[in-house]
Design a protein around this motif. Structure first.
Motif, PDB file in Angstrom:
ATOM      1  N   THR A  58      50.164  49.686  35.211  1.00 12.24           N
ATOM      2  CA  THR A  58      49.778  48.654  36.177  1.00 12.24           C
ATOM      3  C   THR A  58      50.596  47.373  36.021  1.00 12.24           C
ATOM      4  O   THR A  58      50.649  46.566  36.948  1.00 12.24           O
ATOM      5  CB  THR A  58      48.272  48.316  36.074  1.00 12.24           C
ATOM      6  N   GLU A 135      48.262  55.104  41.374  1.00  7.65           N
ATOM      7  CA  GLU A 135      47.718  56.304  40.720  1.00  7.65           C
ATOM      8  C   GLU A 135      46.389  55.907  40.095  1.00  7.65           C
ATOM      9  O   GLU A 135      46.282  54.843  39.471  1.00  7.65           O
ATOM     10  CB  GLU A 135      48.690  56.798  39.652  1.00  7.65           C
ATOM     11  N   TYR A 136      45.379  56.754  40.268  1.00  9.58           N
ATOM     12  CA  TYR A 136      44.035  56.475  39.759  1.00  9.58           C
ATOM     13  C   TYR A 136      43.604  57.549  38.780  1.00  9.58           C
ATOM     14  O   TYR A 136      43.972  58.715  38.933  1.00  9.58           O
ATOM     15  CB  TYR A 136      43.031  56.408  40.920  1.00  9.58           C
ATOM     16  N   ASN A 137      42.790  57.179  37.796  1.00 13.91           N
ATOM     17  CA  ASN A 137      42.231  58.170  36.875  1.00 13.91           C
ATOM     18  C   ASN A 137      40.974  58.773  37.505  1.00 13.91           C
ATOM     19  O   ASN A 137      40.586  58.399  38.622  1.00 13.91           O
ATOM     20  CB  ASN A 137      41.975  57.574  35.490  1.00 13.91           C
ATOM     21  N   SER A 138      40.334  59.688  36.796  1.00 12.00           N
ATOM     22  CA  SER A 138      39.171  60.397  37.342  1.00 12.00           C
ATOM     23  C   SER A 138      37.990  59.467  37.595  1.00 12.00           C
ATOM     24  O   SER A 138      37.113  59.781  38.391  1.00 12.00           O
ATOM     25  CB  SER A 138      38.758  61.543  36.424  1.00 12.00           C
ATOM     26  N   ALA A 139      37.965  58.303  36.949  1.00 12.09           N
ATOM     27  CA  ALA A 139      36.884  57.344  37.168  1.00 12.09           C
ATOM     28  C   ALA A 139      37.175  56.420  38.353  1.00 12.09           C
ATOM     29  O   ALA A 139      36.368  55.564  38.689  1.00 12.09           O
ATOM     30  CB  ALA A 139      36.672  56.511  35.902  1.00 12.09           C
ATOM     31  N   GLY A 140      38.357  56.587  38.981  1.00 11.57           N
ATOM     32  CA  GLY A 140      38.705  55.764  40.130  1.00 11.57           C
ATOM     33  C   GLY A 140      39.368  54.449  39.773  1.00 11.57           C
ATOM     34  O   GLY A 140      39.551  53.596  40.624  1.00 11.57           O
ATOM     35  N   THR A 141      39.759  54.301  38.513  1.00 19.05           N
ATOM     36  CA  THR A 141      40.428  53.079  38.073  1.00 19.05           C
ATOM     37  C   THR A 141      41.933  53.226  38.242  1.00 19.05           C
ATOM     38  O   THR A 141      42.505  54.245  37.859  1.00 19.05           O
ATOM     39  CB  THR A 141      40.114  52.808  36.579  1.00 19.05           C
ATOM     40  N   GLU A 142      42.564  52.201  38.804  1.00 19.92           N
ATOM     41  CA  GLU A 142      44.012  52.235  38.958  1.00 19.92           C
ATOM     42  C   GLU A 142      44.663  52.195  37.581  1.00 19.92           C
ATOM     43  O   GLU A 142      44.359  51.342  36.762  1.00 19.92           O
ATOM     44  CB  GLU A 142      44.475  51.043  39.792  1.00 19.92           C
TER      45      GLU A 142
END
Length: 174
Positions: A58, A135-142
């Motif tokens: 990020t 790009e986001y992780n499985s929790a929806g965090t960038e």
């Protein structure tokens, strides 16, 4: 238990149904195998791709670049990591690209721009179409950005020749 002669009188057995656990383990193993296969396919595609592929965190630090990206930039994978990739951006385009990237990131939209890379080794200028998306992780965090650079130098050269021709036609006497 045994009697006084040491002979077995009866036995106690415990039976546990572990079908669900075995099924769950098989599903997890299958999912892990599918993930490994998917990662392997991605690595192969990234290696043979005719476009440069990159990933950043990020903060804009490069965390991955494929071989094609490195060829265009004239950087090794190691030297492209972190902020090293910036050295490949043409100095005249850096400020504009940083501003466009920031604007796209703040708006939550795809970054897309045409700009120049200057090969760090040869000094050769290459026009690229750069594109990147969050790009986001499985929790929806960038967690960063994934993007590509496509060499568009030939198209830019044709456009320049076409503009020159148009100017010549405009100024030529009838």
């Amino acid at each position: 238990a045994r009697n006084s002669a040491g002979e077995a009188q009866y036995s106690i057995a415990v039976v546990e149904d572990i079908s669900d656990r075995k099924r769950s383990e098989a599903e997890r193993t299958g999912a892990e195998q599918a993930l490994r296969e998917s990662e392997s396919r991605y690595q192969i595609l990234a290696q043979i791709s005719p476009v440069g592929i990159f990933r950043t965190n990020t903060n804009g630090d490069c965390i991955y670049a494929n071989q094609r990206w490195c060829q265009i930039a004239g950087l090794t994978i190691e030297s492209a990591m972190g902020q090293g990739w910036v050295s490949a951006l043409h100095p005249d385009d850096r400020e504009r690209i940083f501003a466009e990237w920031y604007e796209a990131a703040q708006a939550g939209r795809l970054f897309q721009s045409e700009y120049r890379f200057r090969n760090v080794i040869t000094g050769q200028t290459t026009w690229v179409l750069g594109q990147a998306t969050a790009e986001y992780n499985s929790a929806g965090t960038e967690v960063g950005y994934v993007g590509t650079i496509t060499d568009i130098t030939e198209r830019k050269q044709r456009e320049a020749i076409s503009r020159q021709y148009e100017r010549m036609v405009e100024i030529s006497p009838d």
